[in-house]
Write an enzyme that holds these catalytic residues in place. Structure first.
Site, mmCIF file in Angstrom:
data_model
loop_
_atom_site.group_PDB
_atom_site.id
_atom_site.type_symbol
_atom_site.label_atom_id
_atom_site.label_comp_id
_atom_site.label_asym_id
_atom_site.label_seq_id
_atom_site.Cartn_x
_atom_site.Cartn_y
_atom_site.Cartn_z
ATOM 1 N N LYS A 5 1.222 4.323 -2.778
ATOM 2 C CA LYS A 5 0.942 5.714 -2.446
ATOM 3 C C LYS A 5 2.175 6.601 -2.611
ATOM 4 C CE LYS A 5 -3.436 5.396 -1.448
ATOM 5 N NZ LYS A 5 -4.463 6.138 -2.229
ATOM 6 N N TYR A 55 0.834 -1.203 0.000
ATOM 7 C CA TYR A 55 0.000 0.000 0.000
ATOM 8 C C TYR A 55 0.869 1.253 0.000
ATOM 9 C CZ TYR A 55 -3.639 3.302 1.478
ATOM 10 O OH TYR A 55 -4.506 4.358 1.556
#
Length: 229
Positions: A148, A144
């Protein structure tokens, strides 16, 4: 009246943003992963338009849009959808990596590419709803956080490339927000979920609208938002 295309309008921050924009009379185009989801969004946001395109398959977005009517003009593109699966680097499968990067990074890049012509015409605005994980990576958050961090790089490059075309680009990095995604994260962490401890999605919606409504003499390039208690 401005026209906005929003991903992730079905829940959480995306739903809060969509409702605020619709209530003030703006025109909405909401991206749904399939026809069934598009019907649900149309019922939840009366008057909004829907487009079907699966962010899990960014390589098919161009084909999907080629079979649908796109907005004639576009004042903003709001990337709010995202997926998260926690896990140690040594235990995270390539399938999880590919799924996370596809939805959180490659799809926003492709969606932006496809809609840049409309955004250039209006000197529009691209908002990337990023995360605190886009600024630092913690244990179990590698896939994740990598997606990002990449999204921040995408925004920074896009901003520099499109400045002379008048396109504004904003990255918003919220901390933990009370949303269905946060509930899932707590389940994966094995923790009790207490939404009152985290940011209200409406507060993040306020930051998005603030960036959109800022007079043209200024641009919010990056904004970090943290829980206030």
């Amino acid at each position: 009246m401005s026209t906005h295309l929003i991903t992730g309008a079905g829940s959480g921050i995306g739903a809060a943003v969509a409702r605020r924009l619709l209530d003030r009379g703006d025109e909405l185009w909401l991206l749904a992963r399939n026809a069934g989801r598009a019907k649900e969004l149309a019922e939840a946001f009366p008057g909004a338009h829907t487009l079907v395109g699966d962010l899990a398959e960014p390589e098919r977005l161009s084909w999907a849009f080629g079979h649908q009517t796109l907005p004639d003009r576009l004042d903003s593109l709001l990337h709010i959808a995202g997926v998260v699966d926690l896990g140690l680097v040594g235990e995270t499968s390539v399938q999880t990596w590919n799924r996370t990067l596809a939805a959180n990074l490659v799809a926003p890049a492709e969606l932006t590419r496809l809609l840049l012509p409309q955004l250039r015409l209006t000197r529009g605005h691209v908002v990337f709803l990023n995360s605190g994980a886009g600024l630092r990576a913690n244990p179990n958050w590698s896939a994740y956080a990598a997606s990002k961090h990449g999204l921040k790089a995408l925004a920074d490059s896009l901003r520099a490339e499109e400045h002379d075309n008048g396109v504004r680009v904003t990255s918003i990095h919220p901390g933990r927000t009370a949303s269905p995604m946060q509930r899932k994260v707590h389940q994966q962490e094995g923790k009790e979920y207490a939404p009152e401890r985290w940011i209200d999605p409406e507060s993040i919606a306020t930051t998005v609208l603030t960036a959109l409504d800022l007079p043209r003499d200024a641009e919010i390039t990056e904004l970090s938002v943290r829980p206030g208690q």
